[in-house]
Design a protein around this motif. Structure first.
Motif, mmCIF file in Angstrom:
data_model
loop_
_atom_site.group_PDB
_atom_site.id
_atom_site.type_symbol
_atom_site.label_atom_id
_atom_site.label_comp_id
_atom_site.label_asym_id
_atom_site.label_seq_id
_atom_site.Cartn_x
_atom_site.Cartn_y
_atom_site.Cartn_z
ATOM 1 N N GLY A 191 0.190 4.338 0.401
ATOM 2 C CA GLY A 191 -0.157 5.490 1.074
ATOM 3 C C GLY A 191 0.398 4.826 3.008
ATOM 4 O O GLY A 191 1.460 5.459 3.491
ATOM 5 N N CYS A 192 0.979 3.519 3.317
ATOM 6 C CA CYS A 192 0.624 2.785 4.090
ATOM 7 C C CYS A 192 3.043 3.284 4.393
ATOM 8 O O CYS A 192 3.447 3.774 5.283
ATOM 9 N N GLY B 281 -6.433 6.754 6.444
ATOM 10 C CA GLY B 281 -5.870 7.300 5.474
ATOM 11 C C GLY B 281 -4.719 8.341 5.820
ATOM 12 O O GLY B 281 -3.440 7.322 6.153
ATOM 13 N N ARG B 282 -4.478 9.494 5.822
ATOM 14 C CA ARG B 282 -3.238 10.476 6.008
ATOM 15 C C ARG B 282 -3.658 11.214 7.132
ATOM 16 O O ARG B 282 -3.273 12.606 6.291
ATOM 17 N N CYS C 193 1.001 -1.198 0.183
ATOM 18 C CA CYS C 193 -0.171 0.151 0.031
ATOM 19 C C CYS C 193 0.549 1.231 0.017
ATOM 20 O O CYS C 193 1.807 1.479 0.504
ATOM 21 N N HIS D 296 3.602 6.720 4.501
ATOM 22 C CA HIS D 296 2.918 7.547 5.704
ATOM 23 C C HIS D 296 3.279 7.809 6.750
ATOM 24 O O HIS D 296 3.283 7.594 7.928
ATOM 25 N N GLY D 297 2.151 6.421 6.520
ATOM 26 C CA GLY D 297 1.600 5.331 7.529
ATOM 27 C C GLY D 297 2.585 4.817 8.275
ATOM 28 O O GLY D 297 2.933 4.983 9.625
#
Length: 171
Positions: free
Chosen positions: A41-42, A136-137, A39, A45-46
């Motif tokens: 976003g993971c 999400g973020r 992912c 950011h995550g």
């Protein structure tokens, strides 16, 4: 209205000596970070955000737990690949592998927490209740404020007398 945090349904743990359960962390705030290693976003950011939380907050107050919750590309995200991923990205906090769904591509813990996708971040208070559910973020400022809110909420008060005020020893 708050709900009690559901049990984690995990098949395997990394970065810990044994199986963990949400009840093991009563008395501490838990930040449950759900991710998939494929992912974007993971990865961008995550996971870095979860690492910053783990570095910033006192481990006596806050536990960061990762949950690798795969709902797509199952064959590409097995345990051997996850182990290498955790090593390469220097993920040091405990990470559980969410148990596959029964008759569904949605893993069991992900379903129990009603997550919308990854990355997801769930804040569980010291009493074991879900207090925040972010998808999400979210900004570091938002997440830090949310975690600190629950750290402070149940923190013991100072004991004051004519000599001054002291923080209790169990703090």
């Amino acid at each position: 209205m708050t709900i009690e945090a559901p049990e984690w349904r995990v098949d395997r743990w990394f970065n810990t000596d044994g199986a963990l359960d949400v009840h093991d962390f009563r008395g501490r705030v838990v930040v449950l970070h759900a991710f998939q290693m494929l992912c974007p976003g993971c990865v961008l950011h995550g996971i870095p955000q979860a690492q910053r939380i783990a570095e910033h907050f006192d481990r006596r107050d806050v536990a960061v737990i990762g949950l690798h919750t795969v709902f797509e590309h199952h064959a590409a995200m097995g345990e051997v690949a996850l182990e290498a991923f955790l090593h390469e990205y220097r993920v040091r906090f405990p990470v559980g592998v969410d148990r596959p769904g029964e008759g569904s591509p949605i893993p069991q813990t992900m379903r129990a927490y009603e997550m919308r996708g990854t990355p997801s971040l769930v804040v569980i208070d010291r009493g074991g209740h879900v207090r925040a559910h972010l998808f999400g973020r979210p900004s570091d400022l938002q997440v830090g404020a949310e975690v600190q809110r629950w750290v402070d909420e149940a923190a013991p008060s100072a004991v004051c007398d004519s000599e001054g005020c002291a923080i209790p020893a169990n703090r």
